[in-house]
Design an enzyme around this catalytic site. Structure first.
Site, PDB file in Angstrom:
ATOM      1  N   HIS A  59     -24.787 -36.286 -16.628  1.00  0.00           N
ATOM      2  CA  HIS A  59     -26.144 -35.711 -16.593  1.00  0.00           C
ATOM      3  C   HIS A  59     -26.865 -35.929 -15.256  1.00  0.00           C
ATOM      4  O   HIS A  59     -27.942 -36.522 -15.218  1.00  0.00           O
ATOM      5  CB  HIS A  59     -26.999 -36.213 -17.757  1.00  0.00           C
ATOM      6  CG  HIS A  59     -26.884 -37.681 -18.069  1.00  0.00           C
ATOM      7  ND1 HIS A  59     -27.028 -38.661 -17.129  1.00  0.00           N
ATOM      8  CD2 HIS A  59     -26.638 -38.306 -19.248  1.00  0.00           C
ATOM      9  CE1 HIS A  59     -26.874 -39.828 -17.718  1.00  0.00           C
ATOM     10  NE2 HIS A  59     -26.635 -39.650 -18.995  1.00  0.00           N
TER      11      HIS A  59
ATOM     12  N   ASP B  53     -25.719 -33.491 -23.338  1.00  0.00           N
ATOM     13  CA  ASP B  53     -26.419 -34.754 -23.632  1.00  0.00           C
ATOM     14  C   ASP B  53     -27.389 -34.540 -24.788  1.00  0.00           C
ATOM     15  O   ASP B  53     -28.461 -35.156 -24.843  1.00  0.00           O
ATOM     16  CB  ASP B  53     -27.142 -35.309 -22.400  1.00  0.00           C
ATOM     17  CG  ASP B  53     -27.566 -36.769 -22.605  1.00  0.00           C
ATOM     18  OD1 ASP B  53     -27.054 -37.404 -23.549  1.00  0.00           O
ATOM     19  OD2 ASP B  53     -28.409 -37.259 -21.833  1.00  0.00           O
TER      20      ASP B  53
ATOM     21  N   HIS C 147     -23.971 -36.517 -28.214  1.00  0.00           N
ATOM     22  CA  HIS C 147     -24.213 -37.635 -29.137  1.00  0.00           C
ATOM     23  C   HIS C 147     -24.245 -37.089 -30.556  1.00  0.00           C
ATOM     24  O   HIS C 147     -25.073 -36.222 -30.861  1.00  0.00           O
ATOM     25  CB  HIS C 147     -25.549 -38.320 -28.823  1.00  0.00           C
ATOM     26  CG  HIS C 147     -25.584 -38.908 -27.450  1.00  0.00           C
ATOM     27  ND1 HIS C 147     -25.200 -40.205 -27.176  1.00  0.00           N
ATOM     28  CD2 HIS C 147     -25.925 -38.370 -26.254  1.00  0.00           C
ATOM     29  CE1 HIS C 147     -25.321 -40.438 -25.873  1.00  0.00           C
ATOM     30  NE2 HIS C 147     -25.757 -39.330 -25.286  1.00  0.00           N
TER      31      HIS C 147
ATOM     32  N   HIS D 214     -23.111 -43.580 -16.962  1.00  0.00           N
ATOM     33  CA  HIS D 214     -24.564 -43.361 -16.964  1.00  0.00           C
ATOM     34  C   HIS D 214     -25.084 -44.036 -15.699  1.00  0.00           C
ATOM     35  O   HIS D 214     -25.260 -45.249 -15.677  1.00  0.00           O
ATOM     36  CB  HIS D 214     -25.223 -43.949 -18.215  1.00  0.00           C
ATOM     37  CG  HIS D 214     -26.679 -43.619 -18.290  1.00  0.00           C
ATOM     38  ND1 HIS D 214     -27.226 -42.796 -19.242  1.00  0.00           N
ATOM     39  CD2 HIS D 214     -27.711 -43.969 -17.482  1.00  0.00           C
ATOM     40  CE1 HIS D 214     -28.518 -42.664 -19.038  1.00  0.00           C
ATOM     41  NE2 HIS D 214     -28.856 -43.365 -17.965  1.00  0.00           N
TER      42      HIS D 214
ATOM     43  N   LYS E  49     -16.712 -44.690 -21.464  1.00  0.00           N
ATOM     44  CA  LYS E  49     -18.087 -44.470 -20.983  1.00  0.00           C
ATOM     45  C   LYS E  49     -18.726 -45.798 -20.588  1.00  0.00           C
ATOM     46  O   LYS E  49     -18.790 -46.729 -21.388  1.00  0.00           O
ATOM     47  CB  LYS E  49     -18.913 -43.804 -22.092  1.00  0.00           C
ATOM     48  CG  LYS E  49     -20.404 -43.659 -21.789  1.00  0.00           C
ATOM     49  CD  LYS E  49     -20.689 -42.624 -20.711  1.00  0.00           C
ATOM     50  CE  LYS E  49     -22.154 -42.566 -20.311  1.00  0.00           C
ATOM     51  NZ  LYS E  49     -22.998 -41.800 -21.216  1.00  0.00           N
TER      52      LYS E  49
ATOM     53  N   HIS F  82     -20.624 -33.757 -23.045  1.00  0.00           N
ATOM     54  CA  HIS F  82     -21.458 -34.955 -23.217  1.00  0.00           C
ATOM     55  C   HIS F  82     -22.335 -34.727 -24.447  1.00  0.00           C
ATOM     56  O   HIS F  82     -23.344 -34.032 -24.380  1.00  0.00           O
ATOM     57  CB  HIS F  82     -22.328 -35.192 -21.974  1.00  0.00           C
ATOM     58  CG  HIS F  82     -23.142 -36.440 -22.049  1.00  0.00           C
ATOM     59  ND1 HIS F  82     -23.273 -37.310 -20.975  1.00  0.00           N
ATOM     60  CD2 HIS F  82     -23.875 -36.996 -23.043  1.00  0.00           C
ATOM     61  CE1 HIS F  82     -24.042 -38.333 -21.313  1.00  0.00           C
ATOM     62  NE2 HIS F  82     -24.435 -38.157 -22.565  1.00  0.00           N
TER      63      HIS F  82
HETATM   64  C1  NCD Z   1     -29.129 -40.836 -25.007  1.00  0.00           C
HETATM   65  C2  NCD Z   1     -29.160 -41.261 -26.478  1.00  0.00           C
HETATM   66  O1  NCD Z   1     -30.197 -41.066 -27.130  1.00  0.00           O
HETATM   67  O2  NCD Z   1     -28.143 -41.746 -26.980  1.00  0.00           O
HETATM   68  N1  NCD Z   1     -30.478 -40.730 -24.533  1.00  0.00           N
HETATM   69  C3  NCD Z   1     -30.901 -40.039 -23.454  1.00  0.00           C
HETATM   70  O3  NCD Z   1     -32.079 -40.140 -23.136  1.00  0.00           O
HETATM   71  N2  NCD Z   1     -30.101 -39.253 -22.775  1.00  0.00           N
HETATM   72  C4  NCD Z   1     -28.314 -41.796 -24.229  1.00  0.00           C
HETATM   73  C5  NCD Z   1     -27.951 -41.307 -22.845  1.00  0.00           C
HETATM   74  O4  NCD Z   1     -27.096 -40.442 -22.693  1.00  0.00           O
HETATM   75  O5  NCD Z   1     -28.539 -41.783 -21.892  1.00  0.00           O
HETATM   76 ZN    ZN Z   2     -26.020 -39.152 -23.318  1.00  0.00          ZN
END
Ligand code: NCD
Ligand code: ZN
Length: 339
Positions: A169, A241, A15, A135, A96, A13
């Site tokens: 998460h 995450d 970003h 999510h 997702k 996971h």
């Molecule tokens: C994530 C993001 O910033 O893209 N933010 C977070 O608080 N985890 C998005 C997500 O996974 O919820």
């Molecule tokens: Zn995330």
């Protein structure tokens, strides 16, 4: 223990964002991981094959070397057809699903979690064997949002028994109970949910760098998650995450949700699993479970952790981008040995 080897770590996971932020953060994962599941919540989100190809190419350009495999995902839409999904299947690892407005860049998420509304897409995914990452939060009271979502997870698990559903998460002890009840429910866990509680975010001075969705919770939640991760339960996988936001988007009014952990996750996991004498389970948690659950063939990569202090940088910069990692300035006892 002076050194420890992690084989082909996977972050299920992650970003990576776009443009200069992508260029800044991608090597911080690609240098040390064998692969990662990349989230599709860009602006606009990834929903077409064209956007997916373009993003994959940008990621590959931003990564150093060729021993890292990004596994891409697309952003769930209720009107994806069977043909569309079949056509894109070989290019993605999962779809997702974000409920509308529950986290960063989820404004185009689904507005109803009614099973009948989701059924056409989920039935196609189930037939094609495409996993669903979720999510799982409502818009209720912030500490209870994940708990309130559990009946939805349960109904998805029952209605689509052949669909692999990944509870992303997970942050509460109630989620663990449900995850164990259904064979088709899987889960990812971050390092921040293993280490922190609401006290670390707001118990003293406010720390925007540990503010994320789902929010970090109570000590008993953290403890239950820790036990699950340390046991390397076969359905549980590491997913950082890691979610970078520019420094000025964190240190401001209306600070963004997301914790940036990519450069420290392997060192922290080694520290944690060593502390609880569970290093034997670490490779399962950061690689083998994901390989099995997602049927992955991994690029072989050996990462050597050494017992040597590592001071976490104050920030990472590229051109105009600056991002602050969790625990910036702190010294931790494990480092990654450079090849
Ligand atoms: C994530 C993001 O910033 O893209 N933010 C977070 O608080 N985890 C998005 C997500 O996974 O919820
Ligand atoms: Zn995330």
């Amino acid at each position: 223990m002076k050194e420890f080897i992690i084989n082909s770590p996977l972050d299920m996971h992650l970003h990576l964002r776009d443009d200069d932020m992508l260029k800044l953060v991608a090597p911080l994962t690609s240098n040390y991981f064998s692969g990662a599941l990349i989230m599709p919540n860009l602006l606009p989100p990834i929903t077409t094959k064209e956007a997916l190809f373009k993003y994959k190419q940008k990621i590959n350009e931003a990564c150093e070397g060729d021993d890292f495999k990004p596994h891409l995902t697309i952003f769930f839409q209720v009107d994806y057809t069977y043909e569309f999904l079949k056509n894109i299947q070989d290019e993605i690892i999962a779809v997702k699903l974000y409920p509308f407005g529950v986290t960063t860049n989820s404004e185009t998420g689904v507005s109803s979690m009614d099973v009948e509304v989701l059924r056409p897409t989920l039935e196609s995914m189930s037939k094609l064997g495409i996993p669903l990452c979720v999510h799982g939060e409502t818009k209720g009271f912030v500490m209870d949002r994940e708990k309130e979502f559990l009946p939805i997870y349960e109904s998805l698990a029952i209605n689509f028994p052949d669909l692999k559903i990944i509870m992303e998460h997970i942050s509460s002890k109630e989620s663990i109970k449900l995850f164990k009840k259904y064979d088709n429910l899987y889960a990812t866990i971050t390092i921040h949910h293993l280490l922190l509680t609401l006290d670390d975010l707001a118990g003293g001075m406010l720390n925007p760098y540990v503010f994320c969705k789902p929010i970090v919770k109570r000590p008993d939640d953290r403890q239950a998650l820790l036990e699950l991760a340390l046991s390397a339960h076969p359905k549980v996988m590491f997913g950082s995450d890691s979610a970078p936001h520019p420094k000025n988007a964190k240190e401001c009014h209306h600070g963004a949700a997301g914790v940036f952990t990519a450069p420290i996750v392997l060192q922290i996991l080694t520290q944690l699993f060593e502390e609880y004498e569970k290093l034997d389970n670490l490779n399962a948690f950061v690689s083998l479970n994901a390989q099995r659950n997602y049927n992955l063939k991994v690029k072989n990569k050996t990462i050597k952790l050494v017992k040597k202090d590592f001071t976490i940088p104050a920030s990472y910069k590229y051109k105009k981008e600056e991002v602050v990692p969790m625990f910036s300035g702190k010294t931790i006892p494990w480092s990654i040995e450079k090849n």
